[in-house]
Structures are given as structure tokens and as C-alpha cells.
Design an enzyme around this catalytic site. Structure first.
Site, short mmCIF file in Angstrom:
data_model
loop_
_atom_site.label_atom_id
_atom_site.label_comp_id
_atom_site.label_asym_id
_atom_site.label_seq_id
_atom_site.Cartn_x
_atom_site.Cartn_y
_atom_site.Cartn_z
N HIS A 251 0.84 -1.20 0.00
CA HIS A 251 0.00 0.00 0.00
C HIS A 251 0.87 1.25 0.00
O HIS A 251 1.95 1.25 0.59
CB HIS A 251 -0.94 0.02 1.23
CG HIS A 251 -2.07 0.97 1.06
ND1 HIS A 251 -2.01 2.28 1.45
CD2 HIS A 251 -3.29 0.80 0.49
CE1 HIS A 251 -3.16 2.88 1.14
NE2 HIS A 251 -3.95 2.00 0.56
N GLU A 310 -7.88 -5.10 -0.61
CA GLU A 310 -8.46 -5.76 -1.78
C GLU A 310 -8.47 -7.28 -1.64
O GLU A 310 -9.31 -7.96 -2.22
CB GLU A 310 -7.70 -5.37 -3.05
CG GLU A 310 -7.53 -3.88 -3.29
CD GLU A 310 -8.82 -3.19 -3.70
OE1 GLU A 310 -9.91 -3.65 -3.33
OE2 GLU A 310 -8.72 -2.17 -4.40
N1 CMC Z 1 3.94 -7.35 -5.24
C1 CMC Z 1 5.25 -7.37 -5.51
N2 CMC Z 1 6.08 -6.35 -5.24
C2 CMC Z 1 5.53 -5.25 -4.69
C3 CMC Z 1 4.16 -5.19 -4.38
C4 CMC Z 1 3.36 -6.29 -4.67
N3 CMC Z 1 2.04 -6.29 -4.41
N4 CMC Z 1 3.91 -3.99 -3.82
C5 CMC Z 1 5.06 -3.31 -3.81
N5 CMC Z 1 6.05 -4.08 -4.34
C6 CMC Z 1 7.42 -3.72 -4.50
C7 CMC Z 1 7.56 -2.64 -5.55
O1 CMC Z 1 7.71 -3.21 -6.83
C8 CMC Z 1 8.76 -1.90 -5.08
O2 CMC Z 1 9.89 -2.59 -5.54
P1 CMC Z 1 11.15 -1.81 -6.15
O3 CMC Z 1 11.62 -0.89 -5.07
O4 CMC Z 1 12.13 -2.89 -6.49
O5 CMC Z 1 10.62 -1.08 -7.35
C9 CMC Z 1 8.73 -2.03 -3.56
O6 CMC Z 1 7.92 -3.17 -3.30
C10 CMC Z 1 8.16 -0.84 -2.84
O7 CMC Z 1 6.90 -0.53 -3.36
P2 CMC Z 1 6.03 0.66 -2.75
O8 CMC Z 1 6.72 1.95 -2.95
O9 CMC Z 1 5.57 0.32 -1.38
O10 CMC Z 1 4.75 0.52 -3.58
P3 CMC Z 1 3.96 1.68 -4.29
O11 CMC Z 1 3.58 2.70 -3.31
O12 CMC Z 1 4.65 2.09 -5.53
O13 CMC Z 1 2.68 0.85 -4.73
C11 CMC Z 1 0.71 -0.42 -4.64
C12 CMC Z 1 1.61 0.58 -3.87
C13 CMC Z 1 -0.55 -0.68 -3.84
C14 CMC Z 1 0.35 0.18 -6.01
C15 CMC Z 1 1.53 -1.72 -4.82
O14 CMC Z 1 1.82 -2.26 -3.56
C16 CMC Z 1 0.81 -2.72 -5.71
O15 CMC Z 1 0.94 -2.64 -6.93
N6 CMC Z 1 0.08 -3.71 -5.11
C17 CMC Z 1 -0.64 -4.68 -5.90
C18 CMC Z 1 -1.97 -4.12 -6.42
C19 CMC Z 1 -2.97 -3.92 -5.31
O16 CMC Z 1 -3.15 -4.77 -4.42
N7 CMC Z 1 -3.65 -2.76 -5.33
C20 CMC Z 1 -4.65 -2.39 -4.34
C21 CMC Z 1 -4.08 -1.39 -3.36
S1 CMC Z 1 -5.14 -0.98 -1.99
C22 CMC Z 1 -6.33 0.05 -2.71
C23 CMC Z 1 -6.46 1.42 -2.12
O17 CMC Z 1 -6.30 1.63 -0.92
O18 CMC Z 1 -6.77 2.35 -2.90
#
Ligand code: CMC
Length: 376
Positions: A251, A310
Site C-alpha cells: 500500500h 483488496e
Molecule cells: N507485489 C510485488 N512487489 C511489490 C508489491 C506487490 N504487491 N507492492 C510493492 N512491491 C514492491 C515494488 O515493486 C517496489 O519494488 P522496487 O523498489 O524494487 O521497485 C517495492 O515493493 C516498494 O513498493 P512501494 O513503494 O511500497 O509501492 P507503491 O507505493 O509504488 O505501490 C501499490 C503501492 C498498492 C500500487 C503496490 O503495492 C501494488 O501494486 N500492489 C498490488 C496491487 C494492489 O493490491 N492494489 C490495491 C491497493 S489498496 C487500494 C487502495 O487503498 O486504494
């Protein structure tokens, strides 16, 4: 500011609100003075409406009267359906059909308008799902709870109390969540004085994209692909090796836990104890969750990547009998209470929302300027 700074307004404060606090560091969501942990699974959705809407409408009734008024609003909204809708709208996705139908709710800023807008997502989603199944839409029952009436209008059978309680827990959990994209869109439109129906339509439209409302369906796709608990670790590792993200984990704001995931996990367990979840489904989900958290921890040791809202949304909505194509529309059925509250708060306390942009396009070239017209 340069065009490299288009960072989605991250860190920008665009409103002061009494409605909800998303505390990422503590892993806590507060709805108007109440921690989500204390009310999800205990309060009905109608009680949360009474909480969020206080001070925003003259003579807001207490929750029981508000619930009955909402029931009558479901009947009002059902009267907006037309004989030819089944033929014209049932080919659309539930969200697109609802967007077309919601546009029929007349604009206004009063409580009856607000109630119709909350009634609309459940009445319209149920009608569209019935049409898609080749069945006629069912009339609302005003005396029933909002959650129970929705489930009955979808399935044609009375909901069990465990199913209604689980859906209530979901609707309460997603009712409001700070200045997310759809709530911000609703506030921008409300700030122009457009009216509640326009603001809610803006919020609904913002849910359509996959970045805001769309992850629960893919969570179920992932569980279907894994199939069995023993296959979870291998499947998840292979997905991560391909560079994929695991749906339902991580998240942007919550750094220790997503309190909504815990609330929904509890609600799902309650439903399972009442025999309302397919045998083995919760066990599979929990095995996948354990394997996913272990893989994410191993690959990103410095980063807390927890289960998000989710993951258990998908399982709960599936368990109460809602199809995955309708999950985003059901999200709207919960979030609409928050959109209405934010729209009223914006009108009462805020100004027209009008940020600035920095022009980074080409300057007008002297050679292409129009010649001054000759004086006559
Ligand atoms: N699976 C694999 N790797 C992950 C995931 C995941 N679900 N989430 C984060 N990472 C990795 C990400 O690739 C990053 O790696 P790197 O530094 O090598 O690029 C690292 O962990 C840090 O990520 P972050 O900065 O915490 O993540 P973000 O803020 O960019 O993204 C997110 C947040 C929710 C978009 C992401 O966690 C994600 O894509 N999750 C899967 C989709 C999902 O479940 N979405 C629903 C979110 S809740 C809805 C809401 O509250 O609106």
C-alpha cells in the site's frame, strides 16, 4: 515546478476534513472519531451514514429513521428504471450501466437527494446483474437493511443474517478513506456548486480506472490460478520472478498494516463460522496470504508489504454471492456515503478548487503571428 514534478499531487494537502484520517504510520483508519477496528462488524452501514453526515444536512434523523428513509429512496430510484433499459444496458459492464443510470438522479443538495444517491448503486447494480442473468429486476423492500435488500435484489432469495452482516462490514470498511482519487474528484465538482448528483457521478467515474477501484477481481483470478494451498509458494515465486506484483499486497500509505484488511478478514471468518463460505476457500486464501507475505518479506526485507483491503474484499464479496464483474460497482455502493459527506463539507467549508498549471509548451513564434488588421 517543471513537467518532471507531475507527481499526482503526492504530499499536497487539498482539504481539511472531519470525516476520516488515514494514518499510515500507525496502520489506523479513523471515521469521524471512531477507529475502524471498533465499528466494522458492529455497525450497520446506515449508522455510518448517520455518523458521516451529521452537521451536513438540516434535521438529519437518527440511524433507524435514516435507514427507513434510505429504504424509501431505493424505491424512488427503482422508479427511474425504464422498460427498454434491459435491452440497452445489460451488455455494458455493471459500472458503465450504473454510470448511465445514475445520471438520471436529479441534482440537489438536500437529504432526499443524498439518500437517492446512496440508494442508486445497490438498486442499479442489482438490476443490471439480474438482466445479465436473464431475469427481471426485483423491487426494493424499504423495511429491509440496505445490505440485506441489496443481496436479495441480486439473488432473488432473502440474505442470511450472516451474509448481510458480512456485506455491512464491507460497506462500513470502505465508506470513506481520506482524499483518494474518487473523493477528490467529487470534491472538485462539489466546489463549483454543481450539486450532489454531479459530484457523485464524478466520484463514480474516477473508480472506473484500474488504479483505484479494480484490484479485487484479479485477486480471485490469482486464487483460481493457484488452485491449491500446496501450489501457492511456487506460483507466487514464479510470478515475482516474472516481475509481476502480487494483487492484494502492499500500500502507498499504510506502512505497518492496512486496518481494512483486518476488518474484512474478521468479517469473512464470521461468515465462514456461519457456514457461509465455500469449504476450503478461506484455507486456500490464508495459505496464499502466508506464502505471499513470506515471499515479499524475503525479496524486500527493508520494506513492509502487508495484505491490503483488496485481498479480503475479493473473498468476502465472492462469499456473499456477488460476481467479480460487479466488485467495482459494489465498492461504489460503500464509498458513495463518503463522497456525499465530502461534497457537503466542501460546499460548507471550502472554496472553489482551482489549482494552477505551469505552461511548458512552445512560445508563439513571431513569424506565425497574425498580421495586424489594417485600420479602416
Ligand atoms: N507485489 C510485488 N512487489 C511489490 C508489491 C506487490 N504487491 N507492492 C510493492 N512491491 C514492491 C515494488 O515493486 C517496489 O519494488 P522496487 O523498489 O524494487 O521497485 C517495492 O515493493 C516498494 O513498493 P512501494 O513503494 O511500497 O509501492 P507503491 O507505493 O509504488 O505501490 C501499490 C503501492 C498498492 C500500487 C503496490 O503495492 C501494488 O501494486 N500492489 C498490488 C496491487 C494492489 O493490491 N492494489 C490495491 C491497493 S489498496 C487500494 C487502495 O487503498 O486504494
Amino acid at each position: 515546478m517543471t513537467d518532471d514534478d507531475d507527481n499526482g499531487l503526492e504530499g499536497v494537502v487539498a482539504a481539511h476534513t472531519v470525516l476520516s484520517e488515514v494514518d499510515g504510520a500507525a496502520g489506523r483508519l479513523v471515521l469521524r472519531g471512531h477507529a475502524l477496528d471498533d465499528i466494522a462488524g458492529r455497525w450497520r452501514y446506515e449508522e455510518v451514514l448517520a455518523l458521516l453526515w451529521q452537521d451536513f444536512f438540516a434535521q438529519l434523523p437518527a440511524a433507524p429513521e435514516l435507514a427507513l428513509a434510505l429504504g424509501h429512496a431505493r424505491t424512488d430510484v427503482a422508479a427511474l428504471l425504464r422498460a427498454d433499459d434491459r435491452a440497452t444496458l445489460s451488455a455494458l459492464t455493471p459500472l458503465e450501466a450504473m454510470r448511465a443510470l445514475l445520471a438520471r438522479v436529479p441534482d440537489g443538495d438536500d437529504l432526499p437527494t443524498a439518500l437517492r444517491l446512496v440508494a442508486a448503486p445497490v438498486v442499479f447494480t442489482a438490476a443490471v446483474l439480474r438482466w445479465k442473468a436473464g431475469e427481471p429486476a426485483l423491487a426494493p423492500e424499504p423495511e429491509a437493511s440496505h445490505a440485506a435488500d441489496f443481496l436479495r435484489m441480486v439473488s432473488g432469495r432473502p440474505a442470511t443474517s450472516a451474509q448481510a452482516a458480512a456485506l455491512d462490514a464491507y460497506l462500513v470498511t470502505v465508506a470513506d478513506h481520506g482524499l483518494n482519487a474518487s473523493t477528490f474528484a467529487a470534491r472538485v465538482v462539489a466546489s463549483t456548486g454543481a450539486g450532489l448528483a454531479s459530484a457523485v457521478l464524478a466520484g463514480l467515474s474516477a473508480l472506473k480506472g484500474p488504479l483505484h477501484g479494480g484490484a479485487p477481481g484479479p485477486v480471485l483470478d490469482m486464487l483460481d490460478a493457484i488452485g491449491h494451498a500446496d501450489a501457492a509458494a511456487g506460483w507466487l515465486e514464479a510470478a515475482l520472478d516474472r516481475g509481476e506484483r502480487l494483487m492484494g499486497f502492499g500500500h502507498r500509505i499504510y506502512r505497518v498494516r492496512d486496518p481494512r484488511a483486518d476488518a474484512l478478514k474478521k468479517a469473512l471468518r464470521g461468515l465462514a463460522q456461519a457456514g457461509g463460505v465455500e469449504a476450503g476457500r478461506v484455507a486456500l486464501a490464508e495459505a496464499v496470504e502466508r506464502a505471499a507475505l513470506a515471499s515479499l518479506q524475503a525479496r524486500k526485507p527493508g520494506r513492509v508489504l502487508e495484505t491490503n483491503v483488496e485481498f479480503y474484499t475479493a473473498l468476502l464479496l465472492e462469499a456473499v454471492g456477488l460476481p467479480r464483474e460487479a466488485f467495482t460497482a459494489v465498492f461504489a455502493a460503500g464509498r458513495v456515503g463518503g463522497w456525499v459527506a465530502h461534497a457537503r463539507e466542501q460546499v460548507q467549508r471550502g472554496r472553489l478548487i482551482r489549482p494552477q498549471s505551469v505552461y511548458v509548451g512552445p512560445a508563439p513564434a513571431a513569424a506565425t503571428r497574425m498580421a495586424e488588421p489594417a485600420a479602416v
